[in-house]
Design an enzyme around this catalytic site. Structure first.
Site: not given
Length: 621
Positions: A138, A368, A166, A339, A143-144
């Protein structure tokens, strides 16, 4: 009063006008692109917007066609960007009842340095470090929790909600990656995941992992937003580190307008009753298979909160392809990991790969495809098989090799077990056109952590790292493996996605620095560091050929070599020591004068012993 540049005024005007009347996807484009016929999806704010007339007034930009959808809020515009177009704000006017609403669409200058400063590609010369940004560090507490998002929960004690890591946290540790020998970072997705907590079997879960997209054209503000992502890419490049972006074509989050307010129903694969994918890649390539199994595999949903995207819809396909191209140009990334690759429409996959490679010749893509067999893995790549459909994907995440490497460490030697399974798996490389383009690994964010899988055995750890950094392919390490992070997925996936110790304020230990590691953690870190940095300067391990010998009594030997150097890799998985005679491998050792252990610089003779459950990596001169 501070001066505001002309470009700043243009940006403010663009934001203000677009916010008022319509949203455009893509949010802008670039002059000089080979993909110069851009299809813009326009989302208005009222039903009946699709009846408005459209006019484009900008030199070098031509409106070729306007499409309407069953949802009256949407239009699609085919725009031709000619060679005469200059950078600026394209004026797109929407007209109804003699009222004109203008929306500005930015046309930008392309980045310079394609293939050298960005879109460099990630190859077998690289070492990839996989990060889940929310769990790594962090770097910006502001911006949490971001007002306006559906999920504002932050609780580091709960492994299935957001923890606050982040992009600034990653920037803060670029020197750590350099020390370790990392040349490329693969981040799980950073795009906006504006989803509420989802009730799953393990409880209320957040989209902290990044795979629940709700807006393709915005970086999640809890990660730091667009500015932080661009800052990371630039800072990483300045350190000689590449960035791999994680794409998801197969599905979106249930709050995405693709699903909640789609232009037409066929943007999402529809079923009369909820239908889950069967996850069986064999249903796609099986020459004896049936249509129903294949449809369920491709069109079935991954989970109920991830609507399955229909890439056969030409508007959807264009949207996804253009977003991929825009992302490379806008952010300056170097490669793609895709993905849930095997769940997507095959023709679409070839289209998006071809478009990326046409625009950026050196960019690389690995998909993937969690396959049970080498055939299943190779099918999704450029291969040598006589399959009904031929994929153009350069490389894949090599799950069969991952399983075989783990079996070689954990299972007893047998006819098809232990190191024989590894030998047999590599013998099937003939199915790939370029197996060296596969990404190889022991674990990732969806798997049990490697250290736990090998029973926290340092001997197996070192043997595993020797395999990872000397076999063919692009080695990938999951964050924290280098400092002995461990766990099983019990009771949920969050347990293998715990925070990197020292990445968050208040952490009692800091594993980013040597003084914060215990002796075991430091031993693991130094081992990876030495191997990775040796490999960084050894062409035989990067681009050399692979030659292997049949395992005998738990002993497995292979060589990586080119015209200049030869590396001999010896793995004794037996419970007793094994004798080695270089003359038994004369095809590669006939002219050898010295053999040096790359980890301790000690020389060995033409005959020597290898201890039980140990391995050696030798530089032959």
């Amino acid at each position: 009063m501070k001066k505001i540049s002309l470009s700043g005024i243009m940006l403010l005007l663009f934001m203000a006008v677009n916010a008022q009347y319509a949203s455009l996807y893509p949010s802008g484009w670039f002059i000089g692109m080979k993909w110069n016929k851009v299809q813009v999806i326009v989302k208005g704010e009222y039903n009946g917007f699709n009846k408005e007339k459209v006019r484009v007034t900008y030199p070098g930009v031509q409106l070729q066609k306007v499409y309407q959808f069953e949802n009256g809020k949407y239009l699609a515009l085919d725009l031709l960007i000619t060679d005469q177009a200059k950078p600026g704000l394209v004026n797109i006017e929407f007209i109804q009842n003699n009222k004109v609403h203008a929306v500005q669409w930015p046309l930008k200058v392309r980045r310079s340095g394609s293939g050298k400063e960005f879109a460099q590609g990630v190859t077998a010369k690289d070492f990839i470090y996989l990060i889940m940004p929310d769990r790594f560090s962090n770097g910006d507490r502001s911006n949490d929790q971001v007002a306006g998002y559906r999920d504002t929960v932050l609780n580091r004690k709960n492994p299935i909600v957001r923890h606050g890591g982040d992009l600034q946290g990653i920037i803060n540790h670029l020197d750590y990656f350099k020390e370790l020998g990392v040349t490329a970072l693969w981040l799980t997705p950073v795009l906006e995941n504006d989803m509420p907590l989802q009730l799953e079997q393990v409880g209320k879960m957040a989209g902290y992992h990044g795979y629940w997209f709700t807006n393709h054209y915005a970086v999640d503000k809890r990660m730091g937003g667009d500015a932080a992502y661009k800052k990371l890419v630039d800072a990483a490049h300045a350190k000689g580190i590449k960035i791999i972006q994680d794409a998801v074509y197969n599905h979106v989050g249930i709050e995405h307008w693709f699903y909640k307010d789609a232009p037409s129903k066929d943007w999402i694969n529809q079923w009369k009753n909820y239908t889950n994918t069967n996850h069986r890649d064999e249903a796609i390539f099986d020459p004896n298979g049936n249509t129903a199994d294949k449809k369920i595999m491709l069109d079935g949903w991954f989970v109920p909160n991830l609507p399955d995207v229909n890439q056969r819809n030409p508007f959807v396909a264009n949207f996804l392809i253009q977003h991929a191209l825009w992302s490379v140009e806008e952010y300056g990334i170097d490669g793609w990991r895709v993905d849930t690759y095997k769940y997507c429409d095959e023709a679409f996959l070839n289209r998006v790969n071809a478009a990326l490679e046409k625009e950026y010749p050196l960019i690389t893509i690995f998909g993937e495809a969690v396959a049970n067999t080498v055939v299943g893995s190779a099918y999704y790549t450029q291969n040598t098989m006589r399959a009904a459909f031929k994929h153009n994907l350069p490389g894949t995440t090599d799950f069969p090799l991952s399983y075989a490497m783990t079996d070689a460490l954990n299972n007893l030697f047998g006819w098809t077990d232990g190191v024989n399974k590894l030998y047999m798996t590599l013998a099937q490389d003939l199915l790939y056109k370029a197996p060296e383009k596969n990404c190889i690994f022991f674990d990732n964010h969806d798997m049990e952590r490697f250290v736990s899988v090998i029973g926290e055995d340092m001997g197996k750890y070192k043997m595993g790292m020797n395999l990872l950094f000397t076999l063919r392919g692009i080695p990938q390490l999951y964050y924290g493996t280098e400092v002995w992070m461990k766990n099983f997925k019990n009771p949920n996936d969050g347990m293998v996605r715990l925070d990197f110790p020292g990445g968050f304020d208040g952490d009692p230990e800091n594993k980013f620095i040597a003084s914060g590691r215990n002796s075991t953690e430091q031993e693991a870190f130094e081992y990876v560091k030495k191997l990775a940095n040796f490999r960084k300067n050894n062409k035989a391990l990067q681009t050399g050929k692979l030659m292997q010998w049949l395992p005998q009594n738990g002993l497995y030997v292979y060589f990586r070599y080119d015209k200049e150097q030869t590396i001999m890799c010896i793995f004794n998985t037996a419970d007793t020591e094994n004798k080695i005679s270089l003359s038994n491998y004369a095809e590669r050792t006939a002219n050898v004068k010295t053999a040096t252990n790359i980890l301790n610089n000690q020389q060995v003779g033409n005959e020597f012993t290898v201890g039980a459950k140990t391995s050696l990596v030798l530089l032959l001169q």
